[in-house]
Scaffold this motif. Structure first.
Motif, PDB file in Angstrom:
ATOM      1  N   SER A 157       0.761  -1.315  -0.289  1.00 21.35           N
ATOM      2  CA  SER A 157      -0.637  -0.009  -0.051  1.00 21.35           C
ATOM      3  C   SER A 157       0.579   1.069  -0.066  1.00 21.35           C
ATOM      4  N   LEU A 158       1.927   0.946  -0.043  1.00 24.62           N
ATOM      5  CA  LEU A 158       2.979   2.207  -0.017  1.00 24.62           C
ATOM      6  C   LEU A 158       3.036   3.170  -1.148  1.00 24.62           C
ATOM      7  N   PRO A 159       2.675   4.162  -1.111  1.00 24.12           N
ATOM      8  CA  PRO A 159       3.068   4.737  -2.751  1.00 24.12           C
ATOM      9  C   PRO A 159       4.157   4.312  -3.430  1.00 24.12           C
ATOM     10  N   GLY A 160       4.388   3.768  -4.403  1.00 24.88           N
ATOM     11  CA  GLY A 160       5.929   3.787  -5.447  1.00 24.88           C
ATOM     12  C   GLY A 160       6.225   2.193  -4.656  1.00 24.88           C
ATOM     13  N   VAL A 161       6.195   2.017  -4.005  1.00 28.17           N
ATOM     14  CA  VAL A 161       7.471   1.328  -3.364  1.00 28.17           C
ATOM     15  C   VAL A 161       7.470  -0.470  -4.671  1.00 28.17           C
ATOM     16  N   ARG A 162       6.311  -0.639  -5.496  1.00 32.35           N
ATOM     17  CA  ARG A 162       7.229  -1.010  -6.788  1.00 32.35           C
ATOM     18  C   ARG A 162       7.911  -0.628  -7.451  1.00 32.35           C
ATOM     19  N   ALA A 163       7.777   0.330  -8.033  1.00 25.53           N
ATOM     20  CA  ALA A 163       8.447   1.171  -8.847  1.00 25.53           C
ATOM     21  C   ALA A 163       9.979   0.759  -7.905  1.00 25.53           C
ATOM     22  N   PHE A 164      10.257   1.033  -6.038  1.00 30.98           N
ATOM     23  CA  PHE A 164      11.540   0.940  -5.661  1.00 30.98           C
ATOM     24  C   PHE A 164      12.086   0.046  -6.103  1.00 30.98           C
ATOM     25  N   ALA A 165      11.572  -1.161  -5.204  1.00 25.94           N
ATOM     26  CA  ALA A 165      11.688  -2.089  -5.740  1.00 25.94           C
ATOM     27  C   ALA A 165      12.047  -2.426  -6.612  1.00 25.94           C
ATOM     28  N   GLY A 166      11.691  -1.991  -8.057  1.00 24.46           N
ATOM     29  CA  GLY A 166      12.141  -2.288  -9.055  1.00 24.46           C
ATOM     30  C   GLY A 166      13.083  -1.595  -9.632  1.00 24.46           C
ATOM     31  N   ARG A 167      13.493  -0.807  -9.157  1.00 25.35           N
ATOM     32  CA  ARG A 167      15.076  -0.383  -8.953  1.00 25.35           C
ATOM     33  C   ARG A 167      15.502  -0.890  -8.925  1.00 25.35           C
ATOM     34  N   ALA A 168      15.852  -1.064  -7.309  1.00 22.12           N
ATOM     35  CA  ALA A 168      16.856  -1.357  -6.333  1.00 22.12           C
ATOM     36  C   ALA A 168      16.794  -2.939  -6.956  1.00 22.12           C
ATOM     37  N   GLY A 169      16.435  -3.716  -8.051  1.00 19.73           N
ATOM     38  CA  GLY A 169      16.619  -5.253  -8.756  1.00 19.73           C
ATOM     39  C   GLY A 169      15.714  -6.008  -8.129  1.00 19.73           C
ATOM     40  N   VAL A 170      15.355  -6.406  -7.082  1.00 22.13           N
ATOM     41  CA  VAL A 170      14.551  -7.258  -6.470  1.00 22.13           C
ATOM     42  C   VAL A 170      13.713  -7.527  -7.363  1.00 22.13           C
ATOM     43  N   PRO A 171      12.969  -9.360  -7.692  1.00 24.55           N
ATOM     44  CA  PRO A 171      12.604  -9.864  -8.966  1.00 24.55           C
ATOM     45  C   PRO A 171      11.275  -9.929  -9.151  1.00 24.55           C
ATOM     46  N   PHE A 172      10.731  -9.964  -9.752  1.00 21.13           N
ATOM     47  CA  PHE A 172       8.934 -10.014  -9.452  1.00 21.13           C
ATOM     48  C   PHE A 172       8.606 -11.299  -9.958  1.00 21.13           C
ATOM     49  N   ASN A 173       7.702 -11.923  -8.991  1.00 19.47           N
ATOM     50  CA  ASN A 173       7.054 -13.282  -9.828  1.00 19.47           C
ATOM     51  C   ASN A 173       5.804 -12.867 -10.465  1.00 19.47           C
TER      52      ASN A 173
END
Length: 63
Positions: free
Chosen positions: A47-63
């Motif tokens: 629910s944190l705004p922008g957390v998905r984009a931040f995770a992407g910039r950090a290189g966290v793989p998405f399932n």
């Protein structure tokens, strides 16, 4: 600081600390520790705004 906030169960403050770190040193957010924190935020508090984009910039793989 982000790790402390994470351990204290304060995801919003953890995320803000990660964003501040990104502003200060963008190249550092791809480190394993930051990826782990970002992945945890993504899994537990989307629910944190922008957390998905931040995770992407950090290189966290998405399932």
């Amino acid at each position: 600081m982000a790790r402390c906030f994470d351990q204290w169960g304060k995801p919003e403050q953890c995320y803000r600390a990660l964003l501040a770190a990104e502003q200060a040193a963008p190249q550092e957010i791809r480190r394993g520790t930051v990826k782990g924190l970002a992945g945890g935020l993504l899994r537990h508090d989307r629910s944190l705004p922008g957390v998905r984009a931040f995770a992407g910039r950090a290189g966290v793989p998405f399932n």
